[in-house]
Design an enzyme around this catalytic site. Structure first.
Site, mmCIF file in Angstrom:
data_model
loop_
_atom_site.group_PDB
_atom_site.id
_atom_site.type_symbol
_atom_site.label_atom_id
_atom_site.label_comp_id
_atom_site.label_asym_id
_atom_site.label_seq_id
_atom_site.Cartn_x
_atom_site.Cartn_y
_atom_site.Cartn_z
ATOM 1 N N GLU A 124 0.839 -1.190 0.000
ATOM 2 C CA GLU A 124 0.000 0.000 0.000
ATOM 3 C C GLU A 124 0.879 1.247 0.000
ATOM 4 O O GLU A 124 2.020 1.228 0.466
ATOM 5 C CB GLU A 124 -0.912 0.013 1.226
ATOM 6 C CG GLU A 124 -1.901 -1.138 1.281
ATOM 7 C CD GLU A 124 -2.956 -1.039 0.201
ATOM 8 O OE1 GLU A 124 -3.292 0.089 -0.210
ATOM 9 O OE2 GLU A 124 -3.445 -2.090 -0.238
ATOM 10 N N TYR A 155 4.462 -3.578 -8.856
ATOM 11 C CA TYR A 155 3.164 -4.118 -9.243
ATOM 12 C C TYR A 155 3.206 -4.760 -10.622
ATOM 13 O O TYR A 155 2.367 -5.603 -10.937
ATOM 14 C CB TYR A 155 2.120 -3.007 -9.237
ATOM 15 C CG TYR A 155 1.531 -2.716 -7.877
ATOM 16 C CD1 TYR A 155 0.315 -3.271 -7.486
ATOM 17 C CD2 TYR A 155 2.181 -1.870 -6.978
ATOM 18 C CE1 TYR A 155 -0.243 -3.005 -6.244
ATOM 19 C CE2 TYR A 155 1.640 -1.599 -5.738
ATOM 20 C CZ TYR A 155 0.427 -2.166 -5.371
ATOM 21 O OH TYR A 155 -0.104 -1.895 -4.131
ATOM 22 N N SER A 182 -13.243 2.134 -7.706
ATOM 23 C CA SER A 182 -14.076 1.747 -6.566
ATOM 24 C C SER A 182 -13.864 2.688 -5.396
ATOM 25 O O SER A 182 -14.799 3.007 -4.658
ATOM 26 C CB SER A 182 -13.759 0.305 -6.139
ATOM 27 O OG SER A 182 -12.375 0.157 -5.861
ATOM 28 N N ASN A 183 -12.633 3.166 -5.215
ATOM 29 C CA ASN A 183 -12.311 4.071 -4.124
ATOM 30 C C ASN A 183 -12.454 5.516 -4.608
ATOM 31 O O ASN A 183 -11.468 6.190 -4.889
ATOM 32 C CB ASN A 183 -10.888 3.786 -3.625
ATOM 33 C CG ASN A 183 -10.541 4.580 -2.384
ATOM 34 O OD1 ASN A 183 -11.398 5.151 -1.711
ATOM 35 N ND2 ASN A 183 -9.253 4.636 -2.070
ATOM 36 N N ARG A 190 -6.971 12.850 -7.564
ATOM 37 C CA ARG A 190 -7.308 12.257 -8.859
ATOM 38 C C ARG A 190 -8.777 12.487 -9.204
ATOM 39 O O ARG A 190 -9.145 12.590 -10.370
ATOM 40 C CB ARG A 190 -7.004 10.766 -8.856
ATOM 41 C CG ARG A 190 -7.836 9.929 -7.887
ATOM 42 C CD ARG A 190 -7.532 8.470 -8.032
ATOM 43 N NE ARG A 190 -8.337 7.647 -7.122
ATOM 44 C CZ ARG A 190 -8.286 6.329 -7.082
ATOM 45 N NH1 ARG A 190 -7.481 5.672 -7.886
ATOM 46 N NH2 ARG A 190 -9.038 5.651 -6.228
ATOM 47 N N ASN A 234 -4.322 6.556 -6.311
ATOM 48 C CA ASN A 234 -5.079 7.228 -5.257
ATOM 49 C C ASN A 234 -4.215 8.180 -4.436
ATOM 50 O O ASN A 234 -4.729 8.960 -3.635
ATOM 51 C CB ASN A 234 -5.763 6.213 -4.337
ATOM 52 C CG ASN A 234 -4.783 5.231 -3.708
ATOM 53 O OD1 ASN A 234 -3.667 5.586 -3.366
ATOM 54 N ND2 ASN A 234 -5.201 3.989 -3.575
ATOM 55 N N TYR A 240 5.192 4.387 -6.469
ATOM 56 C CA TYR A 240 3.849 3.826 -6.291
ATOM 57 C C TYR A 240 3.111 3.868 -7.625
ATOM 58 O O TYR A 240 2.388 4.810 -7.944
ATOM 59 C CB TYR A 240 3.076 4.586 -5.209
ATOM 60 C CG TYR A 240 1.742 3.943 -4.872
ATOM 61 C CD1 TYR A 240 1.690 2.657 -4.346
ATOM 62 C CD2 TYR A 240 0.547 4.620 -5.073
ATOM 63 C CE1 TYR A 240 0.475 2.065 -4.038
ATOM 64 C CE2 TYR A 240 -0.674 4.032 -4.774
ATOM 65 C CZ TYR A 240 -0.693 2.754 -4.254
ATOM 66 O OH TYR A 240 -1.900 2.159 -3.960
ATOM 67 N N GLU A 243 -1.195 -1.758 -10.535
ATOM 68 C CA GLU A 243 -1.716 -2.562 -11.654
ATOM 69 C C GLU A 243 -2.610 -1.745 -12.583
ATOM 70 O O GLU A 243 -2.880 -2.166 -13.712
ATOM 71 C CB GLU A 243 -2.488 -3.773 -11.113
ATOM 72 C CG GLU A 243 -3.886 -3.499 -10.585
ATOM 73 C CD GLU A 243 -3.909 -2.787 -9.237
ATOM 74 O OE1 GLU A 243 -4.978 -2.255 -8.868
ATOM 75 O OE2 GLU A 243 -2.863 -2.763 -8.561
ATOM 76 N N LYS A 244 -3.057 -0.577 -12.131
ATOM 77 C CA LYS A 244 -3.881 0.273 -13.001
ATOM 78 C C LYS A 244 -3.156 0.600 -14.300
ATOM 79 O O LYS A 244 -3.778 0.714 -15.363
ATOM 80 C CB LYS A 244 -4.255 1.562 -12.262
ATOM 81 C CG LYS A 244 -5.042 1.345 -10.981
ATOM 82 C CD LYS A 244 -5.228 2.644 -10.235
ATOM 83 C CE LYS A 244 -5.947 2.436 -8.920
ATOM 84 N NZ LYS A 244 -5.129 1.666 -7.950
#
Length: 359
Positions: A124, A155, A182-183, A190, A234, A240, A243-244
């Site tokens: 995370e 990732y 989803s978040n 963003r 996010n 960081y 997978e996006k």
């Protein structure tokens, strides 16, 4: 049939006898035979030393198969277990940060064997990682997406194709821009950027917040059907990159990234494989550029030139991470303690604030 090591022993004994004979007689008769001393002995094949890694806390309370290291990731000699009775024999104890309780009461209570190392695992971002007190000086090895972690596993990445392609044709498209999220929180930078961008170009939005949970197949089909995909992180932190990005690359969409610097992205993927929001002076300028690519197929296809030589892969969390722990433990025997975990992970990974241009 004698083993390789047995044959080597016999060969050494013969050479030793010849040496003694030469020394006792002073004769040069045996000199040609002494060439065996300079001949390379047959290499002895050694099986890798087995490393026992105890998965102390199932990441996100989700189990995974423990026998995939060799078959899936080509890591030999790795024994993963969740049997806590083997604590005293384990070479390493793998502990997932998000599952540690605030008072540390779910960590091992028994004294730590001298040979054992505790692995701090976290994928995370610092913005989504609690500063649990008492962790400094508790762990020996860090396992993270960070490039400067002891065990670094991002990732995703790109790898060369076994056979290069003459041409790569992306999947057929029926949407310009898509985003699956989803978040969705209004305080996320963003989300601010997304809300401004949709003023200038239509964005098809999916995910738990907007309609319903998508199946894996629906997720893949949506991304493949879009010319551009918002690979928005996010939070903005060094290395960081999730997978996006890699899912969009693998499924044939051009990622529009919001995260660390372009230079940071270019450490993992080709520079012409993605569009960075920082490349444009304003949101309006980005939207204008997307329309240009939409109307000019030749310009759009330039973002897929890398696919003739490479393909995108994603890491398999958490089993692949556990397997890589074995490799590290086998190759690194020295003792160390992570005394400044907070300073390294939280304070040392801050990315610069992403400028937002709302015009």
């Amino acid at each position: 049939m004698a083993s390789e090591s047995g044959r080597n022993v016999l060969r050494l004994l013969r050479c030793a006898i010849l040496v003694v004979a030469v020394l006792l007689t002073g004769s040069m008769y045996y000199t040609p035979s002494l060439r065996c001393l300079t001949q390379q002995l047959e290499p002895v094949h050694q099986e890798p030393l087995h490393v026992l890694v105890l998965v102390w806390l199932w990441p996100f309370n989700t189990t995974f198969k423990l026998d995939l290291c060799k078959s899936q990731f080509n890591v030999e000699g790795c024994l993963l277990t969740a049997d806590r009775t083997l604590y005293g024999k384990a070479d390493a104890v793998l502990i997932h940060h998000r599952d540690i309780v605030w008072d540390l009461s779910n960590l091992p209570k028994s004294p730590r064997p001298p040979h054992q190392k505790w692995i701090w695992m976290n994928s995370e971002s610092p913005s989504n990682t609690d500063r649990i007190p008492g962790l400094d000086g508790l762990f020996n090895v860090s396992l993270s997406y960070r490039k400067d972690a002891d065990i670094s596993l991002p990732y995703g990445w790109v790898v060369p194709l076994e056979k290069e392609l003459k041409h790569f044709v992306p999947p057929e498209k029926n949407k310009i821009v898509c985003w699956i999220v989803s978040n969705y929180k209004l305080e996320h930078r963003r989300v601010y950027y997304f809300r401004e961008l949709q003023k200038y170009i239509r964005i098809h939005v999916y995910g738990d917040y907007f309609e319903r949970h998508l199946s894996v197949e629906e997720y893949k089909e949506i991304i493949a059907s879009c010319e551009f995909y918002l690979s928005f992180e996010n939070s903005v932190h060094k290395d960081y990159i999730t997978e996006k990005l890699f899912n969009a690359l693998a499924l044939g969409a051009v990622p529009i990234v919001f995260g660390p610097s372009r230079q940071n992205y270019e450490r993992l993927v080709p520079s012409d494989a993605f569009i960075h929001v920082e490349d444009f002076p304003s949101v309006r300028a980005l939207a204008k550029y997307l329309y240009l690519l939409h109307e000019n197929e030749a310009l759009y296809l330039r973002y897929f030139r890398w696919r003739r030589h490479f393909e995108a892969k994603t890491s398999s969390f958490p089993v692949e991470h556990a397997c890589h722990t074995c490799k590290y433990i086998r190759q690194n025997k020295e003792y160390q303690v992570l005394r400044d975990l907070y300073q390294w992970y939280w304070d040392g990974s801050k990315g610069k604030d992403m400028p937002l241009f709302f015009y």
